[in-house]
Design an enzyme around this catalytic site. Structure first.
Site, PDB file in Angstrom:
ATOM      1  N   CYS C  88      -1.928   6.179  -1.295  1.00 35.45           N
ATOM      2  CA  CYS C  88      -2.601   7.331  -0.679  1.00 35.45           C
ATOM      3  C   CYS C  88      -3.115   8.275  -1.767  1.00 35.45           C
ATOM      4  CB  CYS C  88      -1.647   8.015   0.292  1.00 35.45           C
ATOM      5  SG  CYS C  88      -2.489   9.054   1.487  1.00 35.45           S
ATOM      6  N   HIS C 204       0.739   3.406   3.838  1.00 33.86           N
ATOM      7  CA  HIS C 204       2.030   3.762   3.250  1.00 33.86           C
ATOM      8  C   HIS C 204       3.090   2.694   3.506  1.00 33.86           C
ATOM      9  CE1 HIS C 204       1.290   7.997   2.097  1.00 33.86           C
ATOM     10  NE2 HIS C 204       0.418   7.995   3.085  1.00 33.86           N
ATOM     11  N   GLU C 206       5.859   2.470   2.172  1.00 34.85           N
ATOM     12  CA  GLU C 206       7.190   3.079   2.088  1.00 34.85           C
ATOM     13  C   GLU C 206       7.584   3.758   3.403  1.00 34.85           C
ATOM     14  OE1 GLU C 206       4.480   4.475   1.208  1.00 34.85           O
ATOM     15  OE2 GLU C 206       4.608   6.644   0.952  1.00 34.85           O
TER      16      GLU C 206
END
Lengths: 76, 722, 227
Positions: C88, C204, C206
Site C-alpha cells: 500500500c 494487504h 497482512e
C-alpha cells in the site's frame, strides 16, 4: 521573494478530479466549462539576492515537489 | 458589563447575576469568555444533569463511569476497555468534511488520553430527505470526513448506522464512537496530584479555529446564518493526531505523565478548569507560553478549539525525558504553568493576570435547570386499512427505500481492517474486533429508533436499548455496558424536554434490569432550525464481550439447505411503527398507536436460550429482527449467492417488527436437538424454511433473486450518485 | 527456510504493527523494528515497508518518506539482493524511491476504497511461486491512491521483463472493468523490480492470514518466500 510553482498531472494522464469538477459544474448549469484540470500550487519564500534562482527551484522540484513520471510543473 | 455582551456570550442575565453576587466585581472579557464556554449545555449539561444523575453508572465491571474523558470497563484478566460516543452535529452541517473529521479526532483523543490505544470506531449518522437540496452534499462530505480521519490515523471503523428522515433536513446528526484497549494498571486520569507539578502543552499550535464553537453547538440555528458561522469550524490534521497518539502513549508507557486532559470543546479553558476541579487544586498558566500559529489575544487563546492538542501534568524531574520523546515524534511541547494549591484558575499574559477565578464558581455554581416538561398525550386507538398492501408492494417499498439499502457505499470508504484484528466488519449485526494477542473479542453497535421514541419516549428508548443488545447477542456477544449520545431539539419546548426526561427514564429502567451501566456519554441539544425539530435521537452505543472469538456467530447464511427458524413475538401490523411509516406512509405522530410494552422477561428468556444454543454449537448463523421485519433480516443474511425459501401464513407479517426477535439458522442434522432444546426452554419457534442457492422463494412463488439482491446492494449508491 | 525480517516505521505509518504480526507469526521469529531516522538496517532477509499515511500523505503519497535517512540503506539492501515488500503506502514509497517503476494515482472513483478484493498471479517470481496460476486470492485493499500508472514504454518493459506480479480480478479470475476497482493500468495490483527481489502491492496480505480474518490467502505470499 515569493516563488510560485504550479504542479499538474501530465496531460496524457487520466485526471478524474478535473473530470469530476467539470461534471459538477455542468450539473449546476455551467455548461460552458470544459477541459478542467486540477493542480496544486506551492508557494515559498526565497532570498531576494539568490543566485541561480531558476536552477534552485528546478532542483527542489526534481528532488521532492514533483514526480516527473506523472507530473509536470511551471514556475509562475 | 453591558447586557448585550453578556447575552452574546450565551449567558442569561440570571446566570450573570449568580457570578456577580459571588465575585462582587466586574468580570474581565477573558473571564466572561470562560463562563460562556463552561456554562453552556455542551460543557456543563445544565438541562440534562438532573436527569442524567439517575442513570445506573456502576457495577462490578465498571472501572470508570461518566465524568472522565471516557468510561472504562473490566473485561477480565488485566484487560480493560475504554469507550465513549460524542456528537459533532452542528459543525458537520456547516462544513461536513471538517466537521465530521474533527468529530472522529476528538473522540479518539478522549480514548488515548486515558492511556488506552484506540482499537475501533463506529458512527451513527442521520440526514434529511434525499430530495432535500443539501442532503447528498452532506452525506458525501460527512462520510468522506469520517473516513479520512480514521483511515489516516489507522483505526478500523467496524460499524454504525445511517438513516434518512425529513426531521434532519436542517440538522444532520454525526455521532462518533471510539473504543480503546488498556491494561488495568496503566489507566491514566485527568486528576493532578502534585502541587508544583508542571502543566505542559502538547500538540498542534493554537490558532483561531472554532472560537466559540462550544457555544455554537448549543445555539438554535436559523437558516440564513450558515455562512456567517463558517469560520468557526475547526480543521483537523489526522497525521498530527497519529503522532500525538503515539507520542502520548509512549509517554504514558514510560510512566512520565501524572495526568492528562484533551483540549476538546472550549480548549485550554475547559481542560485546565477540569484538571483543577478533579484534583481539588489550582492551576496557574502563562498564556504567553502557548505555541501559536498566528498572533492571538488572550481571549482568543482561551477559547480556541484548535485540534490535536493535549494538556498534561508532569513532575519537574521528568521534563527532559518528556521533551525527548516528543521531539522524536516531532510534536510541539511547552511548559505553560504549574499546579497550585490555591483552588483558583489563574491565567496570565504579559505579566498581567487576565483570569482569576475560584474553581468552585465555575464548576460547582454552574447552573442546573429543572426545566418544565410535558408528558405525552394519551393516544387514541387507530385502525388502518391494509387491504391495498401485498407482498410485492411491501417488498418494493423496502427495496426502494434508502433506509433499507445495503450501506457499503458508506463503509467502503472506511478502512475496517487496519490493525489486523477485525473479525466482523461493518454490515453484520455488530462490529467485532479482537483484543491484540488475546482470544477475547469486543463487539459493539450503535442504535436508535427515533420514530419509536417520538411515539413514546420511555418505551421507545427501552426498545432501542433492547435492539442494541440483540445486535450483539446474535453474534454471541454478551452486552456489558453502554455509552449514549442524547440528540434532541430545543429543551425550552416542553414537549421536547418531556422526550429527554422520559427517554432517560426508559434507558435507566432497561440498563438497570439488564445490568449494563452507562459509563460515558454526550448530550446535544437545540438540534432544530426555526420550527423544525429533529426526532428525539438518543443514540445507544453498546459494547459487549466474547471470551473466545472462535465461538462468534456470523450473521450471514453459511450453507445450502440449512433450516431457518425465528423466535420472539411478532407485533401486529397496527402496532408496528416502522411498518406503518414505511408501507402505509403514516407520517403524523398522532396517527400511530402507542407502542406495545417492552417485555424484559421475554427478552431475558430468549437471550438465555440463544446463548445456550450457541454454547451447544447448534446454530450456524443468527441475526436480529428489527425495522423491516423477518424478510429484511433474511435479505441482509444473503451471502455468496445463498438465498432462502420460506413459507408463511400471512405474507404481510414478514414485514412487521418483533419483540425479542431473532433469525436462527440451523444445520439440518442439528435440527432435532435444537427444537428439543427450544421445547425444554419453552421457546416458541417458527420454522420459516431453508437456505437455498440463488433463490428467494416465498410460499412457493419464486422471486427474481438477482434483481432483489442487486437492488438491495446498489440502491444506496444509485440514489446518492444521482 | 528461516526468514529474518524488519519493518520500517515512518511518522504516519499505521500498518507497521500489522506487518510485524504477519511476519512474526508466519516466520516464527522476532522482527526488527526500524525507525525512519535510523541509518542502518540490520542484516535481514526481508524488509517490509508498511502501509499507512507516511508524513500524512501530504504533497504526494510516499514522497517525503522516500527522502528519509533510512532509505540509503534500503537501496543498498535491494542492491545486495535482499527482499523488500512494500504494501500500500509502502508500494507508493518504493515508486517514489525509484526501486519500482511507475506511480500510483488517485483511485478513478476519487473515493477511499476499503473492501475485500481478488487478485491473481501474473508473472511468476519468488513472492508468488506457491500460488497456482488459476488461483484467486481474496485480500483486502484500503487506499485512496492505488491506481497504477506507467508510460507505454514503461509498461512494455514491465511486460517484457515479466515484472507484473499480481492483477486485480473477480472471484472467478476474470479481469474486468469492475474487478479493476481503482482503475489501474492493465489491472496491475503488484509489480516487482527487474531483479525480482522487490515487490510492491496495493492489497494487504497482512490483513488476511489469521483464522479470524475473512480470508487466509495473504499467507501465500510470505510462504512463497519461505520456500
Amino acid at each position: 521573494m515569493r516563488a510560485k510553482i504550479l504542479i499538474r498531472l501530465k496531460k496524457q494522464i487520466l485526471e478524474p478530479q478535473g473530470k469530476n469538477i467539470e461534471e459538477s459544474l455542468n450539473n449546476l448549469g455551467f455548461d460552458k466549462c470544459s477541459n478542467i484540470r486540477q493542480g496544486k500550487l506551492i508557494e515559498l519564500d526565497l532570498p531576494e539576492n539568490l543566485e541561480d534562482r531558476d536552477s534552485y527551484i528546478k532542483d527542489i522540484c526534481n528532488k521532492l515537489l514533483v514526480n516527473s513520471i506523472i507530473e509536470e510543473y511551471e514556475v509562475l | 458589563m453591558n447586557t448585550e455582551l453578556i447575552l452574546k456570550h450565551g449567558l442569561t442575565l440570571d446566570e450573570y447575576e449568580v457570578i456577580n453576587n459571588y465575585l462582587k466585581r466586574e468580570l474581565t472579557m477573558e473571564e466572561l469568555g470562560i463562563f460562556s464556554a463552561m456554562w453552556n449545555e455542551h460543557c456543563c449539561y445544565k438541562t440534562s444533569k438532573k436527569w442524567l444523575k439517575k442513570l445506573p453508572t456502576s457495577n462490578d465491571i465498571v472501572i470508570q463511569g461518566p465524568g472522565e474523558n471516557a468510561g472504562i470497563i473490566d473485561v477480565q484478566d488485566d484487560d480493560a476497555i475504554a469507550f465513549k460516543i460524542e456528537s459533532h452535529n452542528h459543525p458537520s452541517y456547516i462544513e461536513p468534511f471538517n466537521g465530521s473529521a474533527t468529530g472522529v479526532g476528538g473522540i479518539l483523543r478522549d480514548i488515548f488520553t486515558m492511556g488506552a490505544r484506540p482499537i475501533a470506531t463506529l458512527d451513527s449518522i442521520r440526514f434529511g430527505d434525499l430530495s432535500n437540496f443539501k442532503t447528498k452534499y452532506l452525506v458525501n462530505g460527512v462520510v468522506k470526513g469520517i473516513g479520512h480521519y480514521g483511515n489516516c490515523i489507522g483505526i478500523p471503523n467496524i460499524g454504525g448506522e445511517c438513516e434518512f428522515d425529513h426531521s434532519y433536513n436542517y440538522n444532520n446528526l454525526v455521532n462518533a464512537m471510539a473504543i480503546g484497549h488498556v491494561k488495568k494498571d496503566s489507566i491514566f486520569y485527568s486528576e493532578p496530584k502534585t502541587i508544583g507539578g508542571l502543566i505542559v502543552y502538547i500538540g498542534s499550535k493554537t490558532g483561531k479555529d472554532g472560537i466559540h464553537g462550544a457555544s455554537m453547538a448549543s445555539d438554535v440555528f436559523s437558516e440564513d446564518d450558515e455562512d456567517s458561522k463558517r469560520p468557526s469550524v475547526q480543521v483537523g490534521d489526522p497525521f498530527m493526531e497519529k503522532l500525538l497518539m503515539e507520542g502520548c502513549l509512549e509517554l504514558m508507557n514510560a510512566k512520565l505523565i501524572e495526568s492528562m486532559q484533551d483540549m476538546g470543546a472550549a480548549g485550554i479553558t475547559s481542560s485546565s478548569v477540569e484538571m483543577a476541579s478533579k484534583g481539588n487544586l489550582g492551576v496557574e498558566i502563562n498564556l504567553d507560553k502557548i505555541p501559536l500559529r498566528e498572533p492571538l489575544t488572550p481571549y482568543e487563546i482561551l477559547l480556541s478549539e484548535s485540534q490535536e492538542r493535549m494538556l498534561a501534568v508532569i513532575l519537574e524531574e521528568n521534563n527532559e525525558k518528556v521533551k525527548n520523546i516528543l521531539k522524536k515524534w516531532e510534536i510541539d511541547y511547552e511548559v505553560i504553568g504549574k499546579v497550585t494549591d490555591t483552588k483558583k484558575v489563574i491565567f496570565k499574559s504579559k505579566d498581567k493576570i487576565v483570569v482569576n477565578l475560584p474553581v468552585d464558581i465555575i464548576v460547582d455554581l454552574a447552573p442546573e435547570y429543572d426545566r418544565p416538561f410535558n408528558l405525552p398525550l394519551k393516544r387514541k386507538v387507530q385502525n388502518y386499512d391494509f387491504s391495498e398492501l401485498n407482498l410485492k408492494i411491501c417488498l418494493d417499498n423496502i427495496l426502494k427505500n434508502i433506509n433499507y439499502s445495503h450501506k457499503s457505499w458508506v463503509y467502503d470508504q472506511y478502512d475496517s481492517t487496519v490493525m489486523g484484528d477485525t473479525i466482523f466488519e461493518p454490515g453484520g449485526s455488530s462490529g467485532v474486533v479482537k483484543i491484540h494477542n488475546s482470544k477475547k473479542a469486543i463487539g459493539a453497535t450503535t442504535d436508535c429508533s427515533p420514530l419509536y421514541i417520538r411515539i413514546n419516549p420511555e418505551k421507545g428508548m427501552a426498545h432501542t436499548v433492547l435492539e442494541s443488545y440483540r445486535n450483539l447477542i446474535s453474534s454471541n456477544i454478551k452486552p456489558m455496558a453502554i455509552t449514549n449520545n442524547l440528540n434532541f431539539a430545543s429543551p425550552l419546548d416542553q414537549n421536547i424536554m418531556g422526550e429527554l426526561v422520559l427517554s432517560i427514564s426508559g434507558l435507566k429502567k432497561t440498563a438497570e434490569y439488564f445490568n449494563t451501566p452507562i459509563v460515558s456519554g454526550n448530550v446535544s441539544l437545540y438540534n432544530q432550525t426555526n420550527e423544525e425539530p429533529i426526532k428525539p435521537t438518543p443514540v445507544i452505543g453498546c459494547v459487549g464481550l466474547n471470551e473466545n472469538y472462535k465461538t462468534l456467530v456470523p450473521s450471514c447464511f453459511k450453507s445450502e439447505n440449512d433450516k431457518i427458524f425465528m423466535n420472539g413475538q411478532m407485533l401486529e401490523k397496527k402496532n408496528s411503527p416502522y411498518f406503518l411509516q414505511d408501507h402505509l406512509n403514516i407520517k403524523q405522530i398522532n396517527q400511530f398507536n402507542d407502542l406495545v410494552n417492552e417485555d424484559f422477561e421475554l427478552e431475558k428468556i430468549h437471550q438465555k436460550f440463544i446463548f445456550n444454543m450457541f454454547k451447544k454449537e447448534l446454530i450456524q448463523s443468527a441475526n436480529d429482527i428489527s425495522r423491516g421485519g423477518v424478510i429484511y433480516s433474511l435479505i441482509k443474511m444473503i451471502k455468496s449467492k445463498l438465498g432462502f425459501s420460506i413459507k408463511t401464513q400471512n405474507e404481510l407479517d414478514l414485514f412487521v417488527e418483533c419483540l425479542a426477535g431473532y433469525i436462527l439458522v440451523v444445520n439440518q442434522q442439528n435440527c432435532q436437538n435444537f427444537t428439543k432444546e427450544a421445547n425444554i426452554a419453552n421457546i416458541k419457534l417458527i420454522e420459516l424454511g431453508i437456505v437455498k442457492k440463488e433463490i428467494i422463494e416465498i410460499n412457493q412463488s419464486k422471486l427474481n433473486f438477482n434483481s432483489i439482491y442487486n437492488s438491495y446492494m446498489n440502491n444506496f449508491a444509485d440514489k446518492i450518485n444521482n | 527456510m528461516s526468514l529474518s525480517s524488519a519493518v520500517i516505521t515512518f511518522p504516519g505509518s499505521n500498518c507497521d504493527r500489522d506487518a510485524q504480526t504477519y511476519l512474526e507469526i508466519l516466520t516464527n521469529q522476532d522482527t526488527h523494528k526500524i525507525w525512519h531516522k535510523d541509518v542502518l538496517l540490520p542484516k535481514v532477509d526481508l524488509l517490509i515497508i508498511p502501509g499507512g499515511f507516511s508524513f500524512g500523505d501530504y504533497l504526494r503519497s510516499g514522497a517525503m518518506a522516500a527522502k528519509s535517512p533510512i532509505i540509503d540503506d534500503v537501496l543498498k539492501h535491494a542492491e545486495r539482493g535482499g527482499y523488500i515488500i512494500g504494501i500500500c503506502n509502502g508500494f507508493q514509497i518504493l515508486t517514489e524511491i525509484g526501486l519500482l517503476d511507475g506511480a500510483l494515482n488517485r483511485n478513478v472513483k476519487l473515493k477511499f476504497l476499503a473492501k475485500n478484493c481478488f487478485i491473481k498471479k501474473n508473472h511468476e517470481n519468488n513472492f508468488n511461486k506457491k500460488i497456482s496460476q488459476d488461483q484467486c486470492l481474496s485480500i483486502p485493499v484500503a487506499h485512496n491512491e492505488g491506481s497504477y500508472y506507467n508510460s507505454e514504454e514503461g509498461l512494455k518493459l514491465l511486460q517484457d521483463n515479466e515484472q507484473i506480479s499480481f492483477l486485480y480480478c473477480d472471484e472467478e479470475g476474470n479481469t474486468t472493468d469492475s474487478s479493476n476497482l481503482n482503475g489501474s493500468l492493465n489491472h496491475i495490483a503488484g509489480i516487482t523490480n527487474k531483479k525480482k527481489n522487490v515487490l510492491g502491492l496495493m492489497p494487504h496480505p497482512e490483513r488476511a492470514f489469521q483464522d479470524f480474518h475473512t480470508s487466509q490467502d495473504g499467507q501465500l505470499i510470505l510462504e512463497s518466500l519461505l520456500g
